[in-house]
Write a protein that holds these residues in place. Structure first.
Motif, short mmCIF file in Angstrom:
data_model
loop_
_atom_site.label_atom_id
_atom_site.label_comp_id
_atom_site.label_asym_id
_atom_site.label_seq_id
_atom_site.Cartn_x
_atom_site.Cartn_y
_atom_site.Cartn_z
N PRO A 76 1.90 -8.55 -6.79
CA PRO A 76 3.14 -8.88 -7.16
C PRO A 76 4.06 -7.82 -7.31
N LYS A 77 5.38 -7.79 -7.33
CA LYS A 77 6.01 -6.79 -7.27
C LYS A 77 6.15 -5.71 -8.38
N TRP A 78 5.91 -6.07 -9.48
CA TRP A 78 5.76 -4.95 -10.74
C TRP A 78 4.67 -4.06 -10.24
N LEU A 79 3.45 -4.84 -9.45
CA LEU A 79 2.38 -3.59 -9.03
C LEU A 79 2.89 -2.55 -8.08
N ILE A 80 3.77 -3.02 -7.08
CA ILE A 80 4.18 -2.32 -6.04
C ILE A 80 5.12 -1.24 -6.55
N ASP A 81 6.01 -1.57 -7.62
CA ASP A 81 6.86 -0.77 -8.34
C ASP A 81 6.16 0.49 -8.96
N LYS A 82 4.92 -0.26 -9.70
CA LYS A 82 4.05 0.76 -10.38
C LYS A 82 3.40 1.84 -9.48
N HIS A 83 2.77 1.21 -8.36
CA HIS A 83 2.04 1.93 -7.57
C HIS A 83 2.54 1.67 -6.09
N PRO A 84 3.73 2.31 -5.81
CA PRO A 84 4.21 2.24 -4.46
C PRO A 84 3.04 2.63 -3.22
N GLU A 85 2.12 3.33 -3.66
CA GLU A 85 1.30 4.06 -2.59
C GLU A 85 0.19 3.00 -2.30
N ILE A 86 0.48 1.74 -2.80
CA ILE A 86 -0.47 0.62 -2.28
C ILE A 86 0.06 -0.01 -0.87
N LEU A 87 1.35 0.29 -0.61
CA LEU A 87 1.93 -0.29 0.56
C LEU A 87 1.29 0.35 1.79
N PRO A 88 1.05 -0.73 2.69
CA PRO A 88 0.42 -0.10 4.06
C PRO A 88 1.36 0.79 4.94
N VAL A 89 0.65 1.47 6.03
CA VAL A 89 1.41 2.19 6.93
C VAL A 89 1.06 2.01 8.28
N THR A 90 1.81 1.66 9.23
CA THR A 90 1.76 1.38 10.64
C THR A 90 1.23 2.71 11.24
N GLN A 91 0.94 2.53 12.73
CA GLN A 91 0.58 3.46 13.08
C GLN A 91 1.35 4.51 13.65
N ASP A 92 2.83 4.05 13.54
CA ASP A 92 3.74 4.84 13.82
C ASP A 92 4.44 5.83 12.61
N GLY A 93 3.75 5.21 11.52
CA GLY A 93 4.28 5.98 9.95
C GLY A 93 5.09 5.06 9.31
N THR A 94 5.56 3.99 9.64
CA THR A 94 6.25 3.00 8.76
C THR A 94 5.54 2.55 7.84
N VAL A 95 6.29 2.50 6.55
CA VAL A 95 5.68 2.03 5.38
C VAL A 95 6.18 0.53 5.43
N LEU A 96 5.28 -0.48 5.20
CA LEU A 96 5.37 -1.76 5.11
C LEU A 96 5.94 -2.45 3.71
N SER A 97 6.99 -3.03 3.45
CA SER A 97 7.45 -3.26 2.32
C SER A 97 7.02 -4.72 1.68
N HIS A 98 7.27 -4.81 0.29
CA HIS A 98 6.95 -6.04 -0.54
C HIS A 98 7.97 -6.89 0.12
N GLY A 99 7.69 -8.22 0.26
CA GLY A 99 8.72 -9.29 0.39
C GLY A 99 8.07 -10.27 1.49
N GLY A 100 7.03 -9.90 2.22
CA GLY A 100 6.06 -11.09 2.80
C GLY A 100 4.93 -11.32 2.04
N ARG A 101 3.80 -10.98 2.78
CA ARG A 101 2.41 -11.05 1.82
C ARG A 101 1.42 -10.00 2.76
N GLN A 102 0.31 -9.80 2.18
CA GLN A 102 -0.87 -8.83 2.67
C GLN A 102 -0.21 -7.21 2.56
N HIS A 103 1.01 -6.93 1.61
CA HIS A 103 1.29 -5.73 1.59
C HIS A 103 0.45 -4.84 0.63
N TYR A 104 -0.62 -4.53 1.19
CA TYR A 104 -1.54 -3.45 0.39
C TYR A 104 -2.43 -3.07 1.44
#
Length: 646
Positions: free
Chosen positions: A92-120
């Motif tokens: 959920p969004k509250w968890l991303i706001d509390k722990h933004p470090e949960i978001l995954p990172v692509t090979q080129d360094g892009t941080v993937l955002s909340h709004g789709g699914r599997q954003h961890y």
């Protein structure tokens, strides 16, 4: 769980039939109508809660479970079992706001955002802490509920993010490498870091294979593939540990995705009580049913021959291809019966009621936008009735005499950059499988170092990066009387992606009686001898020691050189195929005859499979066919099936 059938705490003796059910997307009054329609359609199981984390825990540590209580009670009153998901696939969004470090990172360094699914990111401690906390709440609340049939952990692990390159992943990778190699010197040797000045003096210096100016280290990349599969598996195992602690009698599964490159399912399957799969054949592809059949056989193999569940398929069109053709009448039933014939104890769909909003609103469902007065719902009802009549097949197995090796590390290595040619691993498998399938031969999928003793024919193709143990297991097949068929790009590398020197193949050289002087990719060519005709994709300068040459290259730079060889070993033999013959079926027939494996020549679009004392003859083509299988004749209308009790 020791039963041959899918484990069921309720003692259910019916096949699973139903789909993902997401009533939280609908007003409460729709739920009662859903129950009416489920009863009409013969639904036995509903998968619930897959993407409900934000509804179940709208704020940190605050749970809203009343709606799920009502839903579980309603399903139970209707006679529908619950495959209850842990809801951890979409934080959920509250968890991303509390722990933004949960978001995954692509090979080129892009941080993937909340709004789709599997954003961890799988290695995130914060994600795992909150995910397992939710799992415990659900297990303690519903573990004794009379509707609960199974736990559905997360959903389609790795579907969108199978590789995370974040700092958490870097730390996890270093720990994984330290456990695997023990010393940094051992890592340097395995990775060949003398090349391009890549030497490391401590594990702390090692990063994931992020974007570099030139290609990444092949063994580093291969190990990161292994680590990434293991890290996602660790997420799954953390949830399973809670479920086993709180509800030890409730079976647990997660849904695989067929030939999914991202995860080595051989290492995953042992953690589950039963295997399930999601598969979506393309209605526009006239041969999609062959890949579907190979995928069904993989699921049976992952479960060690035990029954499995088709957890997701589309009743008609999907929404994620460039062109989303609907399934014509009869196709959905045929593909469902194909799964039953190949070991499925259940047929599920995504989803029950077609969504009104969101990214999947144009994905078909058991109840479409048009409602119950529709072709799709009428087919849903008919399939439910037919599956109910096949419940006696539940728990039965099928025995295969032919095996094909499937090896994920070889898949990862074969499709890396800086290779002799771009080759599809799945197409390597499918080429051989297609020839066997066309001859009505059931195939078991097996791991490279698995138990091969029960098989008269073992086919291994494209298994590029095999360990010495795996090579030894394959090499033993002819000596005990089996037929070992080895395709090109097999055992060229070891498990560290180092070239096997002195002609590749390792110990298989003696078994096959050949060695390879030079790899020679071909755009096109021809063969003379067995399987004479066009060849494509690959060639080799093969040197023969003590094998019979069955076919040679004809024309071009390889003219007259061996292309297909056979080395007899008592009643067994080792076959080597150094190219992709267009007439592969002729060779397959000779191998089957030598092995004493019966086969039938089937028309295009037709398959024949036996399970539980029944023969399924399935006609996927758009024309009626007459076919003979094992001395019996069958007339099968277009896109139809005959189920013959033997």
């Amino acid at each position: 769980m020791t039963s041959s059938a899918i484990p069921t705490p309720s003692g259910m003796n019916r096949l699973w039939y139903g789909g993902d059910y997401n009533p939280e997307q609908w007003p409460r009054e729709v739920w009662d109508d859903d129950m009416r329609l489920m009863s009409r359609a013969g639904v036995t199981v509903a998968t619930i809660g897959v993407f409900s984390w934000a509804r179940l825990e709208p704020r940190d540590g605050e749970y809203d479970l009343a709606w799920l209580d009502d839903l579980m009670d309603l399903l139970h009153a209707t006679g529908v079992r619950a495959d209850l998901a842990t809801a951890t696939a979409s934080p959920p969004k509250w968890l991303i706001d509390k722990h933004p470090e949960i978001l995954p990172v692509t090979q080129d360094g892009t941080v993937l955002s909340h709004g789709g699914r599997q954003h961890y990111r799988p290695a995130s401690a914060a994600y795992r802490e909150h995910a397992t906390r939710l799992v415990r709440v659900l297990a303690e609340r519903y573990g004794d509920h009379p509707a609960l049939e199974a736990w559905h952990v997360n959903n389609e692990y790795g579907c969108h993010v199978s590789r995370d390159y974040s700092d958490d992943a870097a730390a996890g990778f270093r720990a994984w490498l330290a456990e695997r190699y023990g010393t940094i010197d051992a890592l340097n040797a395995a990775w060949g870091t003398a090349f391009w000045s890549q030497l490391y003096t401590s594990f702390d210096q090692v990063d994931p294979p992020r974007v570099t100016p030139a290609g990444t280290n092949p063994t580093q990349t291969l190990d990161f593939d292994r680590y990434s599969s293991d890290e996602l598996r660790a997420c799954m195992r953390a949830e399973i540990a809670v479920l086993r602690e709180v509800t030890p009698e409730i079976p647990v599964t997660t849904n695989f995705m067929g030939f999914f490159k991202g995860l080595d399912y051989w290492t995953w399957a042992g953690d589950l009580d039963f295997v399930t799969d999601d598969h979506y054949p393309d209605p526009e592809d006239p041969e999609a049913y062959v890949l579907a059949a190979m995928t069904r056989d993989l699921m049976r193999g992952l479960g060690g021959g035990r029954p499995w569940i088709l957890m997701e398929q589309a009743t008609s069109a999907v929404n994620w291809r460039d062109f989303n053709a609907p399934k014509p009448a009869g196709m959905h039933r045929l593909l469902s019966l194909q799964s039953v014939a190949r070991g499925a104890d259940g047929i599920m769909q995504f989803q029950w009621r077609q969504s009104k909003a969101g990214s999947e609103k144009f994905h078909s469902a058991m109840v479409p936008h048009a409602g119950e007065d529709s072709r799709v719902y009428r087919e849903t009802e008919a399939l439910g009735a037919e599956l109910a009549s096949l419940s006696h097949l539940r728990g039965t197995r099928s025995e295969a005499r032919v095996a094909m090796v499937v090896d994920w590390p070889s898949w990862w290595a074969l499709e890396q950059d800086s290779m002799p040619a771009r080759i599809s691993y799945v197409e390597q498998l499918l080429r051989w499988y297609r020839a066997l399938h066309r001859r009505g031969v059931l195939v078991d999928m097996v791991p490279a170092a698995g138990d091969l003793d029960g098989y008269d024919v073992v086919v291994v193709a494209g298994a590029l990066a095999l360990s010495d143990d795996a090579v030894a297991a394959l090499a033993a097949v002819p000596a005990r009387g089996g037929q070992l068929v080895v395709g090109y790009q097999t055992a060229v590398l070891d498990e560290h992606a180092h070239a096997r020197l002195g002609g590749y193949l390792g110990d298989l050289q003696q078994t096959l009686g050949v060695w390879i002087e030079e790899l020679w990719p071909l755009r096109s060519g021809a063969l003379a001898g067995v399987a004479a005709g066009p060849v494509s994709e690959w060639g080799e300068h093969v040197r023969v020691r003590d094998a019979e040459v069955l076919a040679t290259f004809s024309g071009g730079d390889l003219d007259g050189l061996p292309a297909i060889t056979r080395r007899a070993d008592g009643d067994g033999a080792g076959w080597y195929v150094a190219t992709a013959p267009g007439a592969l079926g002729e060779l397959v027939e000779r191998v089957l005859d030598d092995a004493g494996v019966a086969w039938s020549s089937l028309p295009a679009g037709v398959e024949a499979v036996e399970r539980g004392g029944h023969r399924f003859v399935l006609n996927h083509s758009a024309v009626p066919v007459e076919v003979e299988v094992a001395g019996r004749s069958y007339g099968v209308p277009s896109r139809d099936a005959v189920i013959d009790p033997l």
